[in-house]
Structure formats: structure tokens, C-alpha cells
Design an enzyme around this catalytic site. Structure first.
Site, PDB file in Angstrom:
ATOM      1  N   GLU A  80       0.810  -1.215   0.000  1.00 36.16           N
ATOM      2  CA  GLU A  80       0.000   0.000   0.000  1.00 36.16           C
ATOM      3  C   GLU A  80       0.847   1.271   0.000  1.00 36.16           C
ATOM      4  O   GLU A  80       1.824   1.381   0.729  1.00 36.16           O
ATOM      5  CB  GLU A  80      -0.941   0.010   1.206  1.00 36.16           C
ATOM      6  N   CYS A 143      -8.374  -2.216   7.734  1.00 37.15           N
ATOM      7  CA  CYS A 143      -6.984  -2.178   7.257  1.00 37.15           C
ATOM      8  C   CYS A 143      -6.516  -0.739   7.053  1.00 37.15           C
ATOM      9  O   CYS A 143      -5.445  -0.347   7.533  1.00 37.15           O
ATOM     10  CB  CYS A 143      -6.852  -2.975   5.963  1.00 37.15           C
ATOM     11  N   HIS A 162      -1.258  -5.913   1.880  1.00 34.33           N
ATOM     12  CA  HIS A 162      -2.432  -6.771   1.772  1.00 34.33           C
ATOM     13  C   HIS A 162      -2.053  -8.092   1.106  1.00 34.33           C
ATOM     14  O   HIS A 162      -1.381  -8.096   0.069  1.00 34.33           O
ATOM     15  CB  HIS A 162      -3.519  -6.095   0.922  1.00 34.33           C
TER      16      HIS A 162
END
EC number: 3.4.19.3
Length: 210
Positions: A80, A143, A162
Site C-alpha cells: 500500500e 486495514c 495486503h
């Protein structure tokens, strides 16, 4: 000795396992690039997840902190780039809470960028034959909530990864991509290593057009 905090989540959304915790806990106690890894389990709950994360940050004072979550349906490992200051849950968390259009941190910045070498991590994973990409959105569920809270807190080099479903989960989701646990563990091990050993991130393409 340097320390690394690696977090995973409990199962949610009707699943019986969560690849983030199954992979993270395999590295608990391991020494990587001269640093000791401490794996910790977070509840899949708004608020409570950050409370536990902050307890662990206070206790361990890590040099690197990588939070890990499940992104079932993704075709790859998603490293991310950014966390946004929005909680917008499509369904309730494990405590039954469903915040909609609420800030993670009241009056906090709109977003934070990960401080991990995200492009170096993606490149390293691909070189080892593991599917990986730079993700431009961590979603708006727990998350993203944890990633934003982690970066807002400051301190260690930090970010979020992830993982896709494990094969035993994909059986219940026809057509969904899955990744073996051993590959998930190898991916996290490499992410930890590069986060400890790489300084400035690589300058290479990693964007998207939508």
C-alpha cells in the site's frame, strides 16, 4: 538489536482464517537483517485495533512496523502507498460497528504515505516470482484504519501490505486468486528485510491509470 513489529488480523467476514496473521505469526521471533521480529494479532475492530497496535508500539519501540491484512479477491500481494482519513465500512466489523464517512482521527490530515520502500519491495517480490503491485488504496475498512493510525502515530518506518486469500479460503470463493502460505511468509520476510536495509526507495513506475 533492532526490532520489527509485524501485525496481522483475526478472521473476519465469515472466514475461519486470515492470511495476514497466519503468515505474520510464522515470523515471530525470527531474526531478519539483524533485527528481531515480533508478530502480534490485532482484532478486526475499529478503534480496538488501534488501541492494541499502540500498546505494542509502546512496548516494543520498533524500528520498522508493517501491518498486514487480507484482501480477498486481489490477484496479487498489494503493497500500500497511501492511507486516507476515512472509515466507511461496507459491513460491520467483528464488534458489530459500522462507521460510515467518519474520520480515523478527528481533524487529522487527509492522508499519509507509507514510509516503507514500497517500490523496492514490489520489485523484489516480482524478481522472486511472486505477484505484487503498488496499491493506491488500502480501502476504507479496518486495514486502512490501522494503516492511517500507524502513520499518524509516527516513529518507525511503517506501512501496510495486503495478502490475497489462502488456497483453503479460495475453495469457498470460486474464481478467486489465492497464494500459498509459504509464499505469503516469504513475501513478508522480504518486505521486512528490504525495509531494514534499503534507504531511499527505488524510482520506478508503479502507478495506475484508474
Amino acid at each position: 538489536m533492532k526490532t520489527v513489529l509485524l501485525t496481522g488480523f483475526e478472521p473476519f467476514g465469515g472466514e475461519t482464517v486470515n492470511p495476514s496473521w497466519e503468515a505474520a505469526r510464522q515470523l515471530d521471533g525470527e531474526t531478519i537483517a539483524g533485527a528481531r521480529v515480533h508478530a502480534r494479532l490485532l482484532p478486526c475492530e475499529f478503534g480496538a485495533a488501534l488501541d492494541e497496535l499502540y500498546r505494542q508500539l509502546d512496548a516494543l519501540r520498533p524500528d520498522v512496523a508493517i501491518a498486514v491484512g487480507q484482501a480477498g479477491g486481489r490477484p496479487d500481494i498489494a503493497v500500500e502507498r497511501v492511507a486516507i482519513n476515512v472509515d466507511d465500512a461496507r459491513f460491520p466489523d467483528n464488534a458489530g460497528r459500522q462507521p460510515i464517512d467518519e474520520p480515523v482521527v478527528a481533524n487529522g490530515p487527509a492522508a499519509y504515505f507509507a514510509t516503507l520502500p514500497i517500490k523496492a519491495i514490489v520489485a523484489g517480490l516480482r524478481e522472486r516470482g511472486l505477484p505484487a503491485t503498488v496499491s493506491q488504496s488500502a480501502g476504507t475498512f479496518v486495514c486502512n484504519h490501522v494503516m492511517y493510525g500507524l502513520l499518524h502515530r509516527g516513529g518507525p518506518r511503517a506501512g501496510f501490505i495486503h495478502l490475497p486469500f489462502l488456497p483453503e479460503q479460495a475453495i469457498r470463493h470460486p474464481g478467486a486468486f489465492s497464494l500459498k502460505l509459504d509464499d505469503c511468509v516469504a513475501a513478508l520476510r522480504l518486505a521486512v528485510e528490504l525495509s531494514l536495509t534499503r534507504g531511499k526507495d527505488e524510482k520506478r513506475e508503479g502507478g495506475t491509470i484508474h
